[in-house]
Design an enzyme around this catalytic site. Structure first.
Site, PDB file in Angstrom:
ATOM      1  N   GLY A 163       0.862  -1.188   0.000  1.00 52.97           N
ATOM      2  CA  GLY A 163       0.000   0.000   0.000  1.00 52.97           C
ATOM      3  C   GLY A 163       0.888   1.224   0.000  1.00 52.97           C
ATOM      4  O   GLY A 163       2.024   1.190  -0.463  1.00 52.97           O
ATOM      5  N   ARG A 164       0.357   2.304   0.557  1.00 56.57           N
ATOM      6  CA  ARG A 164       1.088   3.580   0.523  1.00 56.57           C
ATOM      7  C   ARG A 164       2.426   3.489   1.263  1.00 56.57           C
ATOM      8  O   ARG A 164       3.451   3.934   0.759  1.00 56.57           O
ATOM      9  CB  ARG A 164       0.240   4.664   1.173  1.00 56.57           C
ATOM     10  CG  ARG A 164      -1.054   4.976   0.434  1.00 56.57           C
ATOM     11  CD  ARG A 164      -1.903   5.841   1.332  1.00 56.57           C
ATOM     12  NE  ARG A 164      -3.051   6.431   0.680  1.00 56.57           N
ATOM     13  CZ  ARG A 164      -4.276   5.911   0.706  1.00 56.57           C
ATOM     14  NH1 ARG A 164      -4.498   4.775   1.315  1.00 56.57           N
ATOM     15  NH2 ARG A 164      -5.279   6.539   0.119  1.00 56.57           N
ATOM     16  N   ARG A 186      -2.983  -8.312  -1.549  1.00 55.27           N
ATOM     17  CA  ARG A 186      -4.281  -8.882  -1.916  1.00 55.27           C
ATOM     18  C   ARG A 186      -4.523  -8.724  -3.417  1.00 55.27           C
ATOM     19  O   ARG A 186      -5.109  -9.564  -4.059  1.00 55.27           O
ATOM     20  CB  ARG A 186      -5.397  -8.165  -1.134  1.00 55.27           C
ATOM     21  CG  ARG A 186      -5.560  -8.688   0.276  1.00 55.27           C
ATOM     22  CD  ARG A 186      -6.536  -7.875   1.043  1.00 55.27           C
ATOM     23  NE  ARG A 186      -6.059  -6.496   1.169  1.00 55.27           N
ATOM     24  CZ  ARG A 186      -6.599  -5.589   1.981  1.00 55.27           C
ATOM     25  NH1 ARG A 186      -7.615  -5.900   2.720  1.00 55.27           N
ATOM     26  NH2 ARG A 186      -6.112  -4.373   2.062  1.00 55.27           N
ATOM     27  N   ARG A 246       1.176  -3.888  12.461  1.00 48.23           N
ATOM     28  CA  ARG A 246       0.524  -4.236  13.727  1.00 48.23           C
ATOM     29  C   ARG A 246       1.190  -5.491  14.285  1.00 48.23           C
ATOM     30  O   ARG A 246       1.437  -6.451  13.547  1.00 48.23           O
ATOM     31  CB  ARG A 246      -0.967  -4.524  13.509  1.00 48.23           C
ATOM     32  CG  ARG A 246      -1.824  -3.287  13.275  1.00 48.23           C
ATOM     33  CD  ARG A 246      -1.951  -2.414  14.536  1.00 48.23           C
ATOM     34  NE  ARG A 246      -2.772  -1.243  14.337  1.00 48.23           N
ATOM     35  CZ  ARG A 246      -2.333  -0.036  13.968  1.00 48.23           C
ATOM     36  NH1 ARG A 246      -1.048   0.167  13.739  1.00 48.23           N
ATOM     37  NH2 ARG A 246      -3.160   0.978  13.834  1.00 48.23           N
ATOM     38  N   GLU A 275       1.282  -5.229  23.025  1.00 49.48           N
ATOM     39  CA  GLU A 275       1.813  -3.895  23.284  1.00 49.48           C
ATOM     40  C   GLU A 275       1.231  -3.392  24.591  1.00 49.48           C
ATOM     41  O   GLU A 275       0.032  -3.611  24.818  1.00 49.48           O
ATOM     42  CB  GLU A 275       1.438  -2.923  22.156  1.00 49.48           C
ATOM     43  CG  GLU A 275       2.292  -3.133  20.928  1.00 49.48           C
ATOM     44  CD  GLU A 275       2.030  -2.123  19.817  1.00 49.48           C
ATOM     45  OE1 GLU A 275       1.415  -1.059  20.088  1.00 49.48           O
ATOM     46  OE2 GLU A 275       2.432  -2.397  18.685  1.00 49.48           O
ATOM     47  N   HIS A 294       6.225   1.603  18.988  1.00 47.42           N
ATOM     48  CA  HIS A 294       5.125   2.019  18.099  1.00 47.42           C
ATOM     49  C   HIS A 294       5.183   3.530  17.816  1.00 47.42           C
ATOM     50  O   HIS A 294       4.261   4.282  18.170  1.00 47.42           O
ATOM     51  CB  HIS A 294       3.770   1.633  18.714  1.00 47.42           C
ATOM     52  CG  HIS A 294       2.662   1.536  17.693  1.00 47.42           C
ATOM     53  ND1 HIS A 294       1.642   0.640  17.765  1.00 47.42           N
ATOM     54  CD2 HIS A 294       2.416   2.259  16.567  1.00 47.42           C
ATOM     55  CE1 HIS A 294       0.811   0.800  16.754  1.00 47.42           C
ATOM     56  NE2 HIS A 294       1.270   1.784  15.997  1.00 47.42           N
ATOM     57  N   ILE A 295       6.286   3.929  17.168  1.00 45.85           N
ATOM     58  CA  ILE A 295       6.473   5.374  16.892  1.00 45.85           C
ATOM     59  C   ILE A 295       6.392   5.689  15.402  1.00 45.85           C
ATOM     60  O   ILE A 295       6.825   6.755  14.964  1.00 45.85           O
ATOM     61  CB  ILE A 295       7.844   5.870  17.423  1.00 45.85           C
ATOM     62  CG1 ILE A 295       9.002   5.045  16.820  1.00 45.85           C
ATOM     63  CG2 ILE A 295       7.882   5.871  18.939  1.00 45.85           C
ATOM     64  CD1 ILE A 295      10.271   5.809  16.653  1.00 45.85           C
TER      65      ILE A 295
HETATM   66  C1  DGY Z   1      -1.587   4.144  12.657  1.00 47.29           C
HETATM   67  O1  DGY Z   1      -1.795   5.234  12.159  1.00 47.29           O
HETATM   68  O2  DGY Z   1      -2.259   3.145  12.423  1.00 47.29           O
HETATM   69  C2  DGY Z   1      -0.449   4.077  13.630  1.00 47.29           C
HETATM   70  O3  DGY Z   1      -0.077   2.774  13.889  1.00 47.29           O
HETATM   71  C3  DGY Z   1      -0.839   4.753  14.918  1.00 47.29           C
HETATM   72  O4  DGY Z   1      -1.825   3.990  15.540  1.00 47.29           O
END
Ligand code: DGY
Length: 336
Positions: A163-164, A186, A246, A275, A294-295
């Site tokens: 994706g992007r 997909r 994720r 997390e 998760h940054i």
């Molecule tokens: C998102 O934009 O999905 C990042 O993981 C922040 O939650």
């Protein structure tokens, strides 16, 4: 099917303190805005009670918008998620209730791809680990045969989820290291194939051929726990696994075992499962592992962009019956 409300002075709840731009834009457009001031997310009962008082919501990933939530908040006109990911929301239920769900893609693609790219380099040269060894006083002399990493030039980058963000990662890796790009998705991505000469491959080929395998997919029923013991076994023993999407996409117990047994070489994670990661997680002691909390979207530019897009999703909905970034656009078509 709900009619699009045209009048203003609608109430919007923002479920955490986010960049003030969102509130500013909404207030300028005539909305009444309340912001949950807590340092962490609300409990679900609190969230439900507050959401009952408003017409629209700016939600975050930690808000559980499941069947229980929707059973009491089916009156909401729109939910604008302050994130690109929306796996915390039961989109099926929202769609059934005619509630559009907005999200914030694009504005965080550069920031998130930078984290994937940085983790790849950090893992390939054991950077996080070696930094710690200096703090422990272990840097004594030049070591001809120790601390050796791997080079990335000319290697094969496998993108899972083109994706992007996957596309920006491919662009970075091609530009910096002339990496060959293969991907599994997909559906085929003609733009990526044209721009990066990316080759569409089966999932099995992706595992077999990638030197670096970077995950950029959504978390869904199909991807949950996908990268498990069996899957790691099909990867190269020299390969690096990167996940900035994720944590639920990988099985962390299996990942630890795969690294301990040399099934794969290294891993760079911006997302973990669960997390937050516990401070005694064995991954944090491994030389070829780099972990971040998760940054991905944590830059001033990206977070301001996310605040703007979340607000614009709500404003455009009330003003024009249109949500610029909508994950269930069928709801809007039905409203017309
Ligand atoms: C998102 O934009 O999905 C990042 O993981 C922040 O939650």
């Amino acid at each position: 099917m709900k009619a699009v409300p045209l009048c203003m002075s609608k109430k919007v709840l923002i479920t955490r303190i986010i960049p003030p731009l969102a509130q500013e834009l909404l207030m300028k457009a005539g909305f009444e805005v309340s912001v949950w001031p807590g340092a962490g997310p609300m409990t679900q009962p609190d969230l439900i009670e507050r959401a009952k008082q408003v017409n629209a919501l700016i939600s975050l990933g930690a808000d559980k918008l499941d069947k229980t939530f929707f059973s009491q908040c089916g009156h909401l006109d729109i939910i604008a998620q302050f994130a690109v990911g929306f796996d915390n929301i039961d989109v099926g239920e929202a769609t059934r209730l005619g509630i559009p769900i907005g999200n914030t893609p694009d504005v965080l693609s550069d920031a998130t791809a930078d984290v994937a790219f940085g983790l790849m380099i950090a893992v390939s040269r054991k950077m996080f680990y070696l930094h710690k060894t200096i703090q422990q006083g272990a840097w004594k002399q030049f070591e001809p045969l120790k601390n050796l990493g791997q080079e990335l030039t000319g290697k094969t980058l496998g993108i899972f989820g083109m994706g992007r963000i996957g596309q920006v990662m491919a662009q970075r890796c091609m530009g910096a290291y002339s990496m060959k790009v293969i991907y599994h998705n997909r559906s085929r991505n003609a733009e990526a194939e044209q721009q990066f000469n990316a080759r569409y491959v089966s999932f099995d080929e992706l595992l077999r051929e990638s030197d670096v395998l970077s995950v950029h997919s959504v978390l869904s029923a199909e991807t949950k726990g996908l990268f498990n013991k069996e899957v790691f076994k099909r990867m190269k023993p020299t390969s690096i696994f990167i996940n900035t999407s994720r944590g639920g996409v990988h099985n962390e117990v299996d990942l630890i075992e795969a690294l301990q047994q040399g099934t794969i070489w290294g891993a760079g994670l911006d997302v973990t499962n669960p997390e937050p990661m516990k401070s005694d997680n064995p991954l944090l002691l491994m030389p070829t592992v780099a972990v971040l909390p998760h940054i991905g979207s944590a830059t001033v530019e990206a977070r301001n962009g996310m605040a703007r897009v979340a607000a614009e999703n709500i404003i455009a909905f009330y003003q024009r019956g249109h949500v610029p970034y909508c994950v269930n656009p069928g709801v809007l078509v039905e409203r017309k």
